[in-house]
Write an enzyme that holds these catalytic residues in place. Sequence first.
Site, mmCIF file in Angstrom:
data_model
loop_
_atom_site.group_PDB
_atom_site.id
_atom_site.type_symbol
_atom_site.label_atom_id
_atom_site.label_comp_id
_atom_site.label_asym_id
_atom_site.label_seq_id
_atom_site.Cartn_x
_atom_site.Cartn_y
_atom_site.Cartn_z
ATOM 1 N N SER A 71 0.799 -1.226 0.000
ATOM 2 C CA SER A 71 0.000 0.000 0.000
ATOM 3 C C SER A 71 0.830 1.273 0.000
ATOM 4 O O SER A 71 0.308 2.342 -0.328
ATOM 5 C CB SER A 71 -0.943 0.006 1.212
ATOM 6 N N ASP A 115 -3.723 8.402 7.910
ATOM 7 C CA ASP A 115 -4.630 7.500 8.629
ATOM 8 C C ASP A 115 -3.827 6.722 9.662
ATOM 9 O O ASP A 115 -2.824 7.212 10.162
ATOM 10 C CB ASP A 115 -5.383 6.592 7.643
ATOM 11 N N HIS A 155 -0.435 5.333 7.218
ATOM 12 C CA HIS A 155 0.096 5.786 5.931
ATOM 13 C C HIS A 155 0.407 7.281 5.989
ATOM 14 O O HIS A 155 -0.411 8.066 6.467
ATOM 15 C CB HIS A 155 -0.905 5.512 4.812
#
Length: 349
Positions: free
Chosen positions: A39, A319, A322
Amino acid sequence: MAARFLLCIILLFLLGSCTESISPHNHRPAERLFVFGDSYADTGNMARGLANCWKPPYGSTFPGKPAGRFSDGRVITDFIATFLGVPSPVPYRLRGVAGHRGRYGINFAYSGTGVFDTSVPLPNVTTQIDYFEQMIKQGWYEQRQLRSSMAFLALAGIDYLEYLLYKNGTLEGLRSYVDSVVNQTALDLRRLGEIGVGRIGVLGLGPIGCIPLSTRTLARSSCIDLLNQDAVYHNALLHQAVDEINDRFRHRSLVAVLDVYDTLLSVVDGRNKLGPRFENPLSQCCVGTTPGSDCGDTDHSGKPMYSVCEDPGRRLFWDHGHPTQVAWNTIFQAFSPTLHQLFSLQLRP
């Protein structure tokens, strides 16, 4: 129980400033970019409906709507593409509609993955490289084009969590498992070089003990040293492995570690000299407002179950784990000298 809780929150972390022109040359350092990992680098391979990266407020800074990135805006892939002077590569999932943009590379990274299989049923790095080789065999790229390309590998460390939670691993045995993860990472890097990619960058592991979900157990007052120590050990082994790979290739292909650990830790400690002065560095900008909710969650009526800070440009984390766009830019600026050095070296025939 405390250790188990820490492991669970790290799993959630792992699953889940405008770009300036910084190309070091008048011409492109590389003609195309191929991206692998999770991610941190994924720009749209996670299908819609499977993750909150396709829901507001993700993408609110760039491009102004959710776009499959786990951030308020650009991620590290986008900054490296800007450095190279090419468009951010098209996600592999969308290769069929890539058109001419496919000539600038492909992003094979899938959120929630690692060098080994994880509980997320998506392609690990080995399979991602398999996809890359298939595209080469299908005629997407010629050997001479690979030599003038860059590959980038970004991994947040989900392999370690999988070992502890789902493979009956122990904290005592984690150090030896780090050896296995770095060894597999080295095999993946070596394979990219053997395929013919001229230059390869691999992201080092960040201080996973400083992410918001980890520090929440300490009321966001400090990082968790035990987790950070494993990251330091991982990075030391990674540097050693990359040195050995470069010795093996003898400039036929060049590999560099792009460090993030010290940069992120310096932001947390208030020592960072790059970018803005980040506020509340151990907290997240977008946070769930009800027990169990997270950034991007809504109730049955569509009402947001999260709140967003006033200025994401002043926060380190978007968040639960990240970085924000501005944080990624700060990280990039810190390791950009390594990229300049990587492209200053000449490849051998």
